[in-house]
Design a protein around this motif. Structure first.
Motif, PDB file in Angstrom:
ATOM      1  N   MET A   1       1.191  -1.012   0.031  1.00 35.28           N
ATOM      2  CA  MET A   1       0.353  -0.067   0.034  1.00 35.28           C
ATOM      3  C   MET A   1       1.660   1.665  -0.082  1.00 35.28           C
ATOM      4  O   MET A   1       2.167   1.803   0.694  1.00 35.28           O
ATOM      5  CB  MET A   1      -1.051   0.144   1.223  1.00 35.28           C
ATOM      6  N   ALA A   2       0.043   2.339  -1.599  1.00 40.03           N
ATOM      7  CA  ALA A   2       1.223   3.363  -1.042  1.00 40.03           C
ATOM      8  C   ALA A   2       0.958   4.866   0.097  1.00 40.03           C
ATOM      9  O   ALA A   2      -0.354   4.541   0.337  1.00 40.03           O
ATOM     10  CB  ALA A   2       1.375   3.555  -1.994  1.00 40.03           C
ATOM     11  N   ASN A   3       1.753   5.534   0.627  1.00 42.29           N
ATOM     12  CA  ASN A   3       1.221   6.416   1.497  1.00 42.29           C
ATOM     13  C   ASN A   3       1.959   7.914   0.992  1.00 42.29           C
ATOM     14  O   ASN A   3       2.939   7.720   1.397  1.00 42.29           O
ATOM     15  CB  ASN A   3       1.454   6.149   2.939  1.00 42.29           C
ATOM     16  N   VAL A   4       1.038   8.815   1.221  1.00 43.00           N
ATOM     17  CA  VAL A   4       1.240  10.414   1.064  1.00 43.00           C
ATOM     18  C   VAL A   4       1.155  11.053   1.876  1.00 43.00           C
ATOM     19  O   VAL A   4      -0.253  10.726   2.269  1.00 43.00           O
ATOM     20  CB  VAL A   4       0.573  11.031  -0.657  1.00 43.00           C
ATOM     21  N   THR A   5       1.593  11.540   2.272  1.00 44.31           N
ATOM     22  CA  THR A   5       1.242  12.731   3.546  1.00 44.31           C
ATOM     23  C   THR A   5       1.947  14.379   3.021  1.00 44.31           C
ATOM     24  O   THR A   5       3.382  14.335   3.031  1.00 44.31           O
ATOM     25  CB  THR A   5       1.498  12.353   5.123  1.00 44.31           C
ATOM     26  N   LYS A   6       1.205  15.103   3.139  1.00 46.80           N
ATOM     27  CA  LYS A   6       1.554  16.476   2.787  1.00 46.80           C
ATOM     28  C   LYS A   6       0.266  17.244   3.257  1.00 46.80           C
ATOM     29  O   LYS A   6      -0.288  17.459   3.229  1.00 46.80           O
ATOM     30  CB  LYS A   6       1.489  16.976   1.332  1.00 46.80           C
ATOM     31  N   SER A   7       0.838  19.193   3.760  1.00 39.37           N
ATOM     32  CA  SER A   7       0.547  19.686   4.291  1.00 39.37           C
ATOM     33  C   SER A   7      -0.169  20.516   2.993  1.00 39.37           C
ATOM     34  O   SER A   7       1.723  21.342   2.391  1.00 39.37           O
ATOM     35  CB  SER A   7       0.719  20.505   5.369  1.00 39.37           C
ATOM     36  N   ILE A   8      -0.578  21.987   3.627  1.00 39.61           N
ATOM     37  CA  ILE A   8      -0.074  23.917   3.040  1.00 39.61           C
ATOM     38  C   ILE A   8      -0.955  24.398   4.390  1.00 39.61           C
ATOM     39  O   ILE A   8      -1.923  24.241   4.674  1.00 39.61           O
ATOM     40  CB  ILE A   8      -0.740  23.290   1.327  1.00 39.61           C
ATOM     41  N   ASP A   9      -0.122  25.527   4.097  1.00 35.67           N
ATOM     42  CA  ASP A   9      -0.794  26.830   4.685  1.00 35.67           C
ATOM     43  C   ASP A   9      -1.450  27.535   4.041  1.00 35.67           C
ATOM     44  O   ASP A   9      -0.924  27.902   2.561  1.00 35.67           O
ATOM     45  CB  ASP A   9      -0.279  27.221   5.603  1.00 35.67           C
ATOM     46  N   VAL A  10      -2.864  27.969   4.319  1.00 40.43           N
ATOM     47  CA  VAL A  10      -3.770  28.670   3.286  1.00 40.43           C
ATOM     48  C   VAL A  10      -4.361  29.623   4.042  1.00 40.43           C
ATOM     49  O   VAL A  10      -4.469  29.664   5.888  1.00 40.43           O
ATOM     50  CB  VAL A  10      -4.812  27.882   2.774  1.00 40.43           C
ATOM     51  N   ASP A  11      -4.318  31.116   3.335  1.00 37.43           N
ATOM     52  CA  ASP A  11      -4.812  31.824   4.297  1.00 37.43           C
ATOM     53  C   ASP A  11      -5.310  32.478   4.331  1.00 37.43           C
ATOM     54  O   ASP A  11      -6.161  33.350   3.485  1.00 37.43           O
ATOM     55  CB  ASP A  11      -3.613  33.244   3.472  1.00 37.43           C
ATOM     56  N   VAL A  12      -6.462  31.943   5.064  1.00 35.37           N
ATOM     57  CA  VAL A  12      -8.105  31.811   4.766  1.00 35.37           C
ATOM     58  C   VAL A  12      -7.918  31.350   6.690  1.00 35.37           C
ATOM     59  O   VAL A  12      -7.497  30.426   7.039  1.00 35.37           O
ATOM     60  CB  VAL A  12      -8.585  30.765   3.795  1.00 35.37           C
ATOM     61  N   PRO A  13      -9.060  31.962   7.287  1.00 35.52           N
ATOM     62  CA  PRO A  13      -9.299  30.833   8.947  1.00 35.52           C
ATOM     63  C   PRO A  13      -9.788  29.770   8.255  1.00 35.52           C
ATOM     64  O   PRO A  13     -10.470  28.628   7.309  1.00 35.52           O
ATOM     65  CB  PRO A  13     -10.732  31.943   8.787  1.00 35.52           C
ATOM     66  N   VAL A  14      -9.585  28.625   8.872  1.00 32.07           N
ATOM     67  CA  VAL A  14     -10.029  27.770   9.757  1.00 32.07           C
ATOM     68  C   VAL A  14     -11.033  26.805   8.615  1.00 32.07           C
ATOM     69  O   VAL A  14     -11.645  26.221   8.228  1.00 32.07           O
ATOM     70  CB  VAL A  14      -9.158  26.796  10.899  1.00 32.07           C
ATOM     71  N   ARG A  15     -12.578  27.966   9.458  1.00 28.67           N
ATOM     72  CA  ARG A  15     -13.751  27.596   8.790  1.00 28.67           C
ATOM     73  C   ARG A  15     -14.442  27.714   7.339  1.00 28.67           C
ATOM     74  O   ARG A  15     -14.343  27.083   7.485  1.00 28.67           O
ATOM     75  CB  ARG A  15     -14.256  28.232   9.433  1.00 28.67           C
ATOM     76  N   THR A  16     -13.417  28.219   6.930  1.00 28.58           N
ATOM     77  CA  THR A  16     -13.165  28.828   5.030  1.00 28.58           C
ATOM     78  C   THR A  16     -12.658  28.152   5.014  1.00 28.58           C
ATOM     79  O   THR A  16     -13.136  26.864   3.539  1.00 28.58           O
ATOM     80  CB  THR A  16     -12.595  30.037   5.481  1.00 28.58           C
ATOM     81  N   ALA A  17     -11.506  27.086   5.015  1.00 27.99           N
ATOM     82  CA  ALA A  17     -10.968  25.997   4.615  1.00 27.99           C
ATOM     83  C   ALA A  17     -11.912  24.776   4.693  1.00 27.99           C
ATOM     84  O   ALA A  17     -11.785  23.533   3.615  1.00 27.99           O
ATOM     85  CB  ALA A  17      -9.439  26.131   4.966  1.00 27.99           C
ATOM     86  N   TYR A  18     -11.919  24.760   6.124  1.00 26.69           N
ATOM     87  CA  TYR A  18     -12.729  23.374   6.090  1.00 26.69           C
ATOM     88  C   TYR A  18     -14.234  23.566   5.292  1.00 26.69           C
ATOM     89  O   TYR A  18     -14.274  21.996   4.749  1.00 26.69           O
ATOM     90  CB  TYR A  18     -13.321  23.268   7.473  1.00 26.69           C
ATOM     91  N   ASP A  19     -14.811  24.296   5.312  1.00 27.41           N
ATOM     92  CA  ASP A  19     -15.771  24.421   4.657  1.00 27.41           C
ATOM     93  C   ASP A  19     -16.167  24.362   3.235  1.00 27.41           C
ATOM     94  O   ASP A  19     -16.586  23.265   2.708  1.00 27.41           O
ATOM     95  CB  ASP A  19     -17.324  26.199   5.069  1.00 27.41           C
TER      96      ASP A  19
END
Length: 149
Positions: free
Chosen positions: A1-19
């Motif tokens: 099984m392959a696995n990928v983990t990546k992150s990025i910082d976005v310039d919006v509030p957490v609620r906006t990104a999640y929604d």
């Protein structure tokens, strides 16, 4: 099984990104290879993808969802995969989005793509396009604030 983990910082509030992330039918705007996602009900989606000339259709189920924190899923048909995306408040106007995907490459094209880390580059590119999409809009296209445990 392959696995990928990546992150990025976005310039919006957490609620906006999640929604925005809960708007699965909008994924084609920033996820390369996603042709269509149809939301069947609050916890089930049907996907059509075309990646590297390989077309796939599969169903997925949201297994865990907590507003402003995380969305986890696994496939219920087709390609074997599972994942989670988490949202971390960095400040009132910045959020870290982290995606972890586990999947089973099928066939020569997918196995070669994994060996060449093309899957990692695709997830990274999708996150960069998500960042550009949500920052340009400044607001989400919709929201689903339900909780799934």
């Amino acid at each position: 099984m392959a696995n990928v983990t990546k992150s990025i910082d976005v310039d919006v509030p957490v609620r906006t990104a999640y929604d925005q992330w809960t708007q699965f039918e909008e994924f084609h705007h920033f996820m390369e290879g996603v042709e269509e996602i149809r939301q069947i009900d609050p916890t089930h989606t049907h996907w059509k993808t075309s990646i590297g000339g390989v077309e796939r259709e599969f169903d997925a189920e949201i297994t865990e969802q907590h507003p402003d924190e995380r969305v986890a899923w696994n496939s219920t048909s087709g390609t074997d995969h599972a994942g989670v995306v988490t949202f971390h408040k960095l400040s009132d106007s910045q959020t870290r989005v982290t995606v972890q995907i586990d999947w089973s490459p099928e066939g020569l094209v997918e196995k070669a793509g994994e060996a060449l880390n093309l899957d990692e580059r695709r997830v990274e590119g999708d996150l960069e396009r998500f960042k550009a999409f949500i920052e340009k809009r400044g607001t989400e296209t919709g929201a689903w604030r339900g909780d799934v445990s």
